[in-house]
Design an enzyme around this catalytic site. Sequence first.
Site, PDB file in Angstrom:
ATOM      1  N   ASP A 132       0.752  -1.090   0.018  1.00  0.00           N
ATOM      2  CA  ASP A 132      -0.075   0.121   0.080  1.00  0.00           C
ATOM      3  C   ASP A 132       0.803   1.235  -0.040  1.00  0.00           C
ATOM      4  O   ASP A 132       2.004   1.222   0.479  1.00  0.00           O
ATOM      5  CB  ASP A 132      -0.883   0.203   1.300  1.00  0.00           C
ATOM      6  CG  ASP A 132      -1.924   1.120   1.240  1.00  0.00           C
ATOM      7  OD1 ASP A 132      -2.464   1.298  -0.050  1.00  0.00           O
ATOM      8  OD2 ASP A 132      -2.409   1.378   2.344  1.00  0.00           O
ATOM      9  N   HIS A 181       2.068   3.655  -8.893  1.00  0.00           N
ATOM     10  CA  HIS A 181       1.730   2.032  -9.179  1.00  0.00           C
ATOM     11  C   HIS A 181       2.941   1.587 -10.077  1.00  0.00           C
ATOM     12  O   HIS A 181       3.453   0.440  -9.990  1.00  0.00           O
ATOM     13  CB  HIS A 181       0.310   1.892  -9.863  1.00  0.00           C
ATOM     14  CG  HIS A 181      -0.903   2.248  -9.072  1.00  0.00           C
ATOM     15  ND1 HIS A 181      -0.851   1.686  -7.798  1.00  0.00           N
ATOM     16  CD2 HIS A 181      -1.914   2.908  -9.137  1.00  0.00           C
ATOM     17  CE1 HIS A 181      -2.102   2.119  -7.179  1.00  0.00           C
ATOM     18  NE2 HIS A 181      -2.613   2.941  -8.021  1.00  0.00           N
ATOM     19  N   LEU A 220      10.194 -21.082  -3.889  1.00  0.00           N
ATOM     20  CA  LEU A 220       8.942 -20.232  -2.998  1.00  0.00           C
ATOM     21  C   LEU A 220       7.729 -20.201  -3.677  1.00  0.00           C
ATOM     22  O   LEU A 220       7.719 -20.259  -5.006  1.00  0.00           O
ATOM     23  CB  LEU A 220       9.618 -18.931  -3.331  1.00  0.00           C
ATOM     24  CG  LEU A 220       8.754 -17.769  -2.885  1.00  0.00           C
ATOM     25  CD1 LEU A 220       8.765 -17.525  -1.283  1.00  0.00           C
ATOM     26  CD2 LEU A 220       9.243 -16.473  -3.429  1.00  0.00           C
TER      27      LEU A 220
HETATM   28  C1  IPE Z   1      -5.425  -2.550   0.161  1.00  0.00           C
HETATM   29  O1  IPE Z   1      -5.202  -1.290   0.086  1.00  0.00           O
HETATM   30  C2  IPE Z   1      -5.494  -3.290  -1.305  1.00  0.00           C
HETATM   31  C3  IPE Z   1      -4.117  -3.362  -1.773  1.00  0.00           C
HETATM   32  C4  IPE Z   1      -3.088  -3.069  -1.427  1.00  0.00           C
HETATM   33  C5  IPE Z   1      -4.182  -4.248  -3.155  1.00  0.00           C
HETATM   34  P1  IPE Z   1      -6.330  -0.359  -0.199  1.00  0.00           P
HETATM   35  O2  IPE Z   1      -5.509   1.085  -0.364  1.00  0.00           O
HETATM   36  O3  IPE Z   1      -7.245  -0.563  -0.953  1.00  0.00           O
HETATM   37  O4  IPE Z   1      -7.162  -0.303   1.281  1.00  0.00           O
HETATM   38  P2  IPE Z   1      -7.991   0.795   2.219  1.00  0.00           P
HETATM   39  O5  IPE Z   1      -9.037   1.372   0.993  1.00  0.00           O
HETATM   40  O6  IPE Z   1      -7.086   1.854   2.313  1.00  0.00           O
HETATM   41  O7  IPE Z   1      -8.448   0.042   3.394  1.00  0.00           O
HETATM   42  C1  IPE Z   2      -1.923   0.374  -3.242  1.00  0.00           C
HETATM   43  O1  IPE Z   2      -1.673   1.649  -3.317  1.00  0.00           O
HETATM   44  C2  IPE Z   2      -2.051  -0.395  -4.554  1.00  0.00           C
HETATM   45  C3  IPE Z   2      -3.400  -0.809  -4.653  1.00  0.00           C
HETATM   46  C4  IPE Z   2      -4.411  -0.656  -4.043  1.00  0.00           C
HETATM   47  C5  IPE Z   2      -3.923  -1.232  -6.117  1.00  0.00           C
HETATM   48  P1  IPE Z   2      -2.802   2.589  -3.257  1.00  0.00           P
HETATM   49  O2  IPE Z   2      -3.147   3.116  -4.619  1.00  0.00           O
HETATM   50  O3  IPE Z   2      -3.823   2.314  -2.244  1.00  0.00           O
HETATM   51  O4  IPE Z   2      -2.043   3.959  -2.641  1.00  0.00           O
HETATM   52  P2  IPE Z   2      -2.440   4.925  -1.479  1.00  0.00           P
HETATM   53  O5  IPE Z   2      -2.758   4.246  -0.148  1.00  0.00           O
HETATM   54  O6  IPE Z   2      -3.801   5.708  -1.906  1.00  0.00           O
HETATM   55  O7  IPE Z   2      -1.322   5.730  -1.267  1.00  0.00           O
HETATM   56 MG    MG Z   3      -3.936   2.474  -0.315  1.00  0.00          MG
END
Ligand code: IPE
Ligand code: IPE
Ligand code: MG
Length: 251
Positions: free
Chosen positions: A14, A31, A125
């Site tokens: 995240d 991303h 793995l």
């Molecule tokens: C969790 O992150 C999902 C992934 C990392 C794929 P999110 O950014 O979607 O989660 P929330 O919305 O902050 O809980």
């Molecule tokens: C995690 O990064 C990747 C996915 C959920 C696909 P985020 O896109 O949620 O990044 P933040 O949390 O908004 O910074």
């Molecule tokens: Mg996120």
Amino acid sequence: MDKAKLKHIAIIMDGNGRWAQCRSHERIWGHIRGSKIVSNIVEEADDLGVQALTLYAFSTENWSRPLGEVTVLFKLLKKFLLKERSRILKNNIQFKVMGDTSKLPEKTKSLIKDLEEESNSNTGLKLTFAFGYGGRDEIVQAANNFIKENPGKELTEELLQSYLLMPHLGDVDLMIRTGGDQRISNFLLWQSAYAELYFTETKWPDFTRVEFRKIVEFVSKRERRFGNVCSSDLQTSKLMAVENKEIITNL
Ligand code: IPE
Ligand code: IPE
Ligand code: MG
């Protein structure tokens, strides 16, 4: 606890969007950058002797994001499959995707299928991408499939476990979340019942092999009790049992 006991590590990757926004870029920059570091972490897991690494790449809830962002995430998955295929095979990694991939483009679906088949007999793995994945969805599906196949039979924990998407991966020993938020966001709910949790402020694109290794070493020192008392207390309580008999009887 030694490192080798952390057999299954799960990571919530995240913080990509915020990483980019901090640098006045569009979220998709995060991303793109984040996808580039995945192979470093996979390599480190391999070097650490971890048996299974499960990476949260796209949740069932992530479908609510703008179409442009979702499309980029799809494309990055395809790019990863094309770029990392040979390395995965060379390193004896067993690759799988778990979750609902039905809405992915046909080409990506066939790349996944091919790599899953080609790497299926690999003994190193176990690398699993959770894509279109939700923990609640997985549990409901498992229960429904069980009921369909065993009408009238009572469900047990062991049976439910065997109907999950990747039963062979077993329970999660350590769940790491990057990006600073302290929640599980519907990831591996059943498998994480007794997982050690570790939250780092580092946003996913900045996460390094060194930090990953440090977390594993740090968490390896924790004592996991699984509801029991710690091993030294267990020993003492045996010795005290006789002395305590009177107190217990008089309670
Ligand atoms: C969790 O992150 C999902 C992934 C990392 C794929 P999110 O950014 O979607 O989660 P929330 O919305 O902050 O809980
Ligand atoms: C995690 O990064 C990747 C996915 C959920 C696909 P985020 O896109 O949620 O990044 P933040 O949390 O908004 O910074
Ligand atoms: Mg996120």
